[in-house]
Design a protein around this motif. Sequence first.
Motif, PDB file in Angstrom:
ATOM      1  N   ARG A   1       0.840  -1.193   0.000  1.00 14.69           N
ATOM      2  CA  ARG A   1       0.000   0.000   0.000  1.00 14.69           C
ATOM      3  C   ARG A   1       0.877   1.245   0.000  1.00 14.69           C
ATOM      4  O   ARG A   1       1.603   1.521   0.960  1.00 14.69           O
ATOM      5  CB  ARG A   1      -0.927  -0.011   1.221  1.00 14.69           C
ATOM      6  N   PHE A   2       0.819   2.019  -1.090  1.00 14.35           N
ATOM      7  CA  PHE A   2       1.570   3.272  -1.185  1.00 14.35           C
ATOM      8  C   PHE A   2       0.913   4.364  -0.352  1.00 14.35           C
ATOM      9  O   PHE A   2       1.593   5.173   0.280  1.00 14.35           O
ATOM     10  CB  PHE A   2       1.647   3.725  -2.649  1.00 14.35           C
ATOM     11  N   ALA A   3      -0.414   4.399  -0.403  1.00 10.87           N
ATOM     12  CA  ALA A   3      -1.196   5.374   0.349  1.00 10.87           C
ATOM     13  C   ALA A   3      -2.556   4.744   0.634  1.00 10.87           C
ATOM     14  O   ALA A   3      -2.791   3.574   0.318  1.00 10.87           O
ATOM     15  CB  ALA A   3      -1.337   6.672  -0.439  1.00 10.87           C
ATOM     16  N   GLU A   4      -3.470   5.524   1.217  1.00 17.75           N
ATOM     17  CA  GLU A   4      -4.745   4.972   1.660  1.00 17.75           C
ATOM     18  C   GLU A   4      -5.505   4.279   0.541  1.00 17.75           C
ATOM     19  O   GLU A   4      -6.075   3.214   0.727  1.00 17.75           O
ATOM     20  CB  GLU A   4      -5.610   6.088   2.250  1.00 17.75           C
ATOM     21  N   ASN A   5      -5.511   4.856  -0.648  1.00 14.76           N
ATOM     22  CA  ASN A   5      -6.269   4.289  -1.759  1.00 14.76           C
ATOM     23  C   ASN A   5      -5.394   4.032  -2.980  1.00 14.76           C
ATOM     24  O   ASN A   5      -5.844   4.151  -4.119  1.00 14.76           O
ATOM     25  CB  ASN A   5      -7.424   5.224  -2.141  1.00 14.76           C
ATOM     26  N   GLU A   6      -4.142   3.670  -2.719  1.00 12.42           N
ATOM     27  CA  GLU A   6      -3.215   3.370  -3.800  1.00 12.42           C
ATOM     28  C   GLU A   6      -2.393   2.154  -3.401  1.00 12.42           C
ATOM     29  O   GLU A   6      -1.662   2.194  -2.398  1.00 12.42           O
ATOM     30  CB  GLU A   6      -2.301   4.566  -4.058  1.00 12.42           C
ATOM     31  N   PHE A   7      -2.519   1.074  -4.158  1.00  4.75           N
ATOM     32  CA  PHE A   7      -1.825  -0.138  -3.750  1.00  4.75           C
ATOM     33  C   PHE A   7      -1.548  -1.050  -4.944  1.00  4.75           C
ATOM     34  O   PHE A   7      -2.127  -0.906  -6.024  1.00  4.75           O
ATOM     35  CB  PHE A   7      -2.601  -0.883  -2.666  1.00  4.75           C
ATOM     36  N   PHE A   8      -0.645  -1.992  -4.704  1.00  5.09           N
ATOM     37  CA  PHE A   8      -0.247  -2.997  -5.689  1.00  5.09           C
ATOM     38  C   PHE A   8      -0.517  -4.368  -5.097  1.00  5.09           C
ATOM     39  O   PHE A   8      -0.244  -4.618  -3.910  1.00  5.09           O
ATOM     40  CB  PHE A   8       1.234  -2.859  -6.035  1.00  5.09           C
ATOM     41  N   THR A   9      -1.068  -5.268  -5.903  1.00  3.66           N
ATOM     42  CA  THR A   9      -1.336  -6.632  -5.438  1.00  3.66           C
ATOM     43  C   THR A   9      -0.768  -7.633  -6.427  1.00  3.66           C
ATOM     44  O   THR A   9      -0.804  -7.423  -7.639  1.00  3.66           O
ATOM     45  CB  THR A   9      -2.856  -6.879  -5.287  1.00  3.66           C
TER      46      THR A   9
END
Length: 642
Positions: free
Chosen positions: A238-246
Motif C-alpha cells: 500500500r503506497f497510500a490509503e487508496n493506492e496499492f499494488f497486489t
Amino acid sequence: MRRFVFVIVLLITFRLSAQETPQISDTIQLGEVVSYGHLQKFQSGAKIEKISGAQYILSQDGNLEQLLTRSLPIAFKSDAGGLSTIRIRGTAANHTSVNFGGIDLNSLTLGQSNFNNIPVFLFDEIGVQFGSASSVNGSGSIGGAIHLGLINRWTDGFKLETRVSHGSFGEQLYGTKIFAGNGKFESVSRAYYYYKKNDFPFLNNTYRDFENNIFEIEDVQKNASIEKYGLLQELNYRFAENEFFTLNVWLENNWRQNQQNMQTNLNNPDFSEDYEDKHIRIWAGYKNRKNPFKFEINGGYVFDDAVNNGSTKDTIRTQRAIAEAFVEHDFRSDASYKIGAKAERIFPEVYAYSSSLEKEDRVDFYASYYQRFFRKLSLTLNLRQGFVTDFNVPFTPSVGLNYLVVSKEYWVLRFLGSVARSYRVPTFNDRFWIPGGNPDLDSEKGINYELGTKWSYCNGDISGNLKINGFYLNIEDWILWKNGGSFWYAENVQKVKSRGLEVMTAWSYKLFGLPATSGLNYSLTSTKRIESQNNTNAINRQMEYVPLHSGNCFTTIQWNDLDFTIDGSYTGEQYIDEEDRNVLDAYILFNTSVAYDLEINSANRFIITGAVNNLLDVDYQSSWGYAMPGISYRLGLTYKFN
C-alpha cells in the motif's frame, strides 16, 4: 418423516410474525476493499448475492458446489465428489463464468469449471450474479457469474490460522493461512490439502437376479478417490490509503479417480481410470483510487494442463497472457463512468487440434455509466464489444435500474430491473477438435430480462429482507455435439427459453430468548428448447438436469459461544435425456452442524465444528446411474493466533 422435518424447519424459519421492530440499511454492498471486483456499482438492477459469513464458515471444509447448493437456489449436476457442473437458471455448465480477478477459470477447451475443484477455504468472499453478465464479464456469462474474492486486510504483525478436519469415507482436510505485514506491506499464504477415499456404501439397483426376484444389492463405491492440494500466495503493498499494488499466485493440483457408474462398479469392480489437472494462475495489478479519476492496470498469466488416465502424450494444455486497464471517473457526486479494455493471447496445445492453430487473440472494449436521480433512482448502462481472431463477436449492451419506492422508519421497498444481452464464444474443442470441430460456428447469444423487488425490515430484535425476482432468458444458436455416424460434430442446433421466479428471504430474530438467523430460498425454473435441428420429441419440454422446483432453508441458533444449524434442500425431479420415461426422482436432504468458539485469551482461539450430512440417509442420485453417499459426519478444529 422427511417432509415432517422439512416443514418444522420452515416453521422455525418463519416464526417471526408480528414482533415489533429502529433503523434500517436499505442496501447491502460487497466490501469496499476487495481485491477482486466491485460487483454492484455499475450493475443496478442485477441480482447479485454474497454468501453470508455464517454459511461460509460452516462450509469451509468443502468445495464451492457444497456451499452454493446449501445457501442459494442453484442446481448442480454432480457425482460423489469428483465432478460437479453448475446450472444457473436452466443454462448449461459453460454458460456461467467463474472469475478470479480478471481470470475466468472456465476451461478454454471444455468451456466449464468443475466446482468440486474450487475449495472454499482459500477465499474470503464469494459473490454470485444471477442472469446475463456478458456486458461486464465478457464471453460465457449467459446464465450468470461467480466471483471469488480476497480481502486486503493490511495486516500489521503476524496472524496464523490452521484448520484440520476429518470425516466419513476417509475424508481429510489440512489447511493453513499465514498473515504477516507492517501495515503497508502484507503477505498472505493460504495452503490446503484434501483427500477422500470415497468408499461409501450404497444400495445398487442395477443388480439383476430374476430367479429370486432380487433387483438391488448392498454395494460399496470403488476406485473413486480424490486428492487435491493448492497454494494461494498474496503479496500486497500500500503506497497510500487508496493506492496499492497486489500480486496473487494460485497453484493447484487436482487428481481424482473417475467415479464409475453403479453398473460398472458392480460388474467390473477393478476398473479404474483417473484424471489430473494442474493450474498456475497469476494476477497482479496497480490500483489508484485516490482521486475522482480512478484507474487500474492489471495483468495475468494462466497455465492449464490436463492428463487423462496417465496419458501424457495426449496433450491437453493451454496458456494465456492477460492485460487489462480501465479508468473510472466520478465527475459528479451522483454520476460516474468507466472505460476500459482487456486483451488475451491464448496458446492452445491439444493433441486433437490442427498444428496450424498456434495462437488466438481476444480483445474487449467496454464502457459503463452510472447515474443517481433524486436519491431514489439509480441507472446504469454497460456496453461491450469483443474481437476474436477469425471470429465474429456480437455487441452486448445492458441497462439496469434500482428504484427506492418507499422508505419508512422500519422498512424500505425497492424495485429493480434490467435488460442484458450476452454471448459465448465456442470453445476450442467446439471449433478445432479433429474430427468434429466446426470453425464456422456462430456465438451462442442470449438476452435476459430481469424484474425484482426487495423489502427490508428492521425493528428491535427483528431484521431481515424478502427478495422476489422474475426472469426471462432467451438463448439462440445453442451449441450441441451431434452424432454424425462415424464421428460426432459440433453445430448450432437449438433455441432455448428459460423463465422463472426466485424467492429469497433471510431474518435475524430472537427464538426463545436466543439470537437466531433463518433463511429460505426457492426457485421455479421453466427451461425448454423451443426449436432444435435434432430429431427430438423433447420440444417444449423441461430441459435435462434442470429441476422445475428447487430450494433450501436453514436456521442457526446461538447460545453463548455455541452455534447450532439445521438446513434442508429440495431438488425436484429431472429429465436425464430426451426420452420422457427417463427421470431422476425428487429428493430432500437435511444436514446439521454445530460450532463452538473457545477463546483462550486475546491471542489464542479455537473453533470446534461438527457436522452430519444427509441426516436422514436418503438414497438419491444427482447424475443418472451414479451413487451418492448416505449419512456422513465431519469433525473440524480451527486454531487462530493473533
